[in-house]
Design an enzyme around this catalytic site. Structure first.
Site, PDB file in Angstrom:
ATOM      1  N   CYS A 179       2.005  -2.341 -19.055  1.00 21.02           N
ATOM      2  CA  CYS A 179       1.612  -1.484 -17.934  1.00 21.02           C
ATOM      3  C   CYS A 179       2.493  -0.243 -17.980  1.00 21.02           C
ATOM      4  CB  CYS A 179       1.713  -2.215 -16.603  1.00 21.02           C
ATOM      5  SG  CYS A 179       3.398  -2.603 -16.081  1.00 21.02           S
ATOM      6  N   CYS A 232       0.827  -1.204   0.000  1.00 24.58           N
ATOM      7  CA  CYS A 232       0.000   0.000   0.000  1.00 24.58           C
ATOM      8  C   CYS A 232       0.862   1.254   0.000  1.00 24.58           C
ATOM      9  CB  CYS A 232      -0.915   0.006   1.222  1.00 24.58           C
ATOM     10  SG  CYS A 232      -2.260  -1.195   1.142  1.00 24.58           S
TER      11      CYS A 232
END
Length: 375
Positions: free
Chosen positions: A334, A201
């Site tokens: 990506c 995160c």
């Protein structure tokens, strides 16, 4: 499919608990009996962070009789954006202390057992034994694997969720469900050695409000399993895209290779061979030959531009159901290559021929800039 309840109800609720949970009693198909089942239930929640926090609050408010909360971490200021169990005054203190306090404030009759310990493969069975349902709110895949393995060993249903950036997945795993229900485990969604290094995160961020949404879903699945109300997400994965305010289900079935095959040696996976990395010219050539150019960035990124002819499917969606991409070949794109490699590993594990555009869109942008400079 509906399933029988996991627990027998207590004889009666205390008067104050009956008043506190009165809105459940008036729910059609739920009523007093389901509430009394919750009072008899024991749920273990692993992790008191972004997903565990709202799950603990929802389960306590629902009237679950016993909650075991397992977490070895302390509260940091950066947790408060999403970990709603904790307050500013809790910074520097164990997360399980916040869980015990919040639960007592919400549901005085709920017994809270806190375990300030890091769950590992060695202690997982001991920590989870005695629960009727386990909720996994952890944030590392190593811990998720340990939780899943312990639940398989104990025959417990595992309510599972993951959140990253603006995307989430929620499902239920159960190695020993009632007759007629599908037996699916974490290995069926993420085969061994196909995950690789998962971004944290701290590295990629997470939307705080999405954690609350997913934590509430985890609590709802636990309540359904305990009470026998509704149809749990066993054999189904809910995939959530917060940016598009959309969600959809992906079917989940048992893997073709039975877990017992692992006893005869290492199960082959796509991780046994390096993922092919190709440059832009080779990617274009592959596309012209019929390959799918698959962009696994988030919608907020692809909205700003994609390679010509590319198909946009966010990484979370690809990981949930790699076979939906098609038979291949596929060239995955990506921003820099990390997410593309994760997608390619999952695709190859599902039997889809896949390679990665080396350096991703960053490399393409650098090449385009050099060509403009020469011009």
């Amino acid at each position: 499919m509906p399933m029988p309840p996991l627990v027998e109800p207590v004889a009666a609720l205390p008067d104050d608990e009956r008043i506190r949970t009165a809105r459940h009693a008036s729910l059609a198909g739920f009523g007093d009996e389901a509430q009394r089942r919750l009072a008899a239930a024991h749920v273990a929640v692993v992790g008191a962070g972004g997903l565990g926090s709202p799950a603990v609050l929802a389960l306590a408010a629902a009237g679950v009789g016993t909650l075991t909360v397992i977490d070895d971490d302390i509260v940091e200021a950066s947790n408060l954006q999403r970990q709603v169990l904790h307050r500013v005054g809790d910074v520097g203190r164990p997360k399980v202390e916040s869980a015990a306090r919040a639960t007592a404030d919400l549901s005085p009759h709920t017994v809270v057992r806190v375990q300030q310990a890091r769950l590992t493969a060695e202690n997982a069975v001991a920590l989870l034994r005695g629960a009727h349902v386990v909720v996994d709110g952890t944030d590392t895949f190593e811990t998720r694997e340990a939780v899943a393995a312990a639940c398989e060993s104990l025959g417990l249903p595992l309510v599972w969720g993951v959140v990253q950036e603006f995307h989430a997945q929620v499902t239920v795993f159960w190695s020993a469900p009632p007759a007629g229900a599908p037996a699916v485990t974490l290995r069926d969604l993420y085969p061994p050695d196909t995950v690789g290094e998962v971004p944290t995160c701290a590295a990629v961020g997470v939307l705080g409000s999405l954690c609350l949404q997913v934590g509430a879903l985890l609590a709802t699945e636990a309540v359904k399993l305990l009470t026998g109300v509704g149809e749990p997400l066993l054999g189904r994965v809910v995939v959530i895209d917060a940016l598009r305010a959309s969600s959809h289900e992906v079917p989940l079935r048992a893997a073709a290779v039975a877990p017992s095959a692992a006893e005869h040696g290492r199960i082959p996976t796509a991780r046994t061979a390096p993922i092919p990395q190709i440059d832009l010219a080779a990617a274009v050539a592959a596309q012209e030959a019929g390959a799918v150019l698959l962009d696994v960035r988030e919608p907020v990124e692809t909205d700003e531009g994609m390679l010509p002819g590319a198909v946009a499917v966010p990484l979370g969606t690809v990981l949930a159901d790699p076979r939906a991409v098609g038979p291949g070949p596929v060239v995955v794109v990506c921003k820099a290559g990390v997410r593309a490699e994760r997608a390619a590993v999952a695709l190859r594990a599902a039997g889809v021929e896949a390679s990665v555009l080396a350096g991703g869109m960053d490399a393409w942008a650098s090449t385009a800039e050099r060509e403009r400079t020469r011009a």
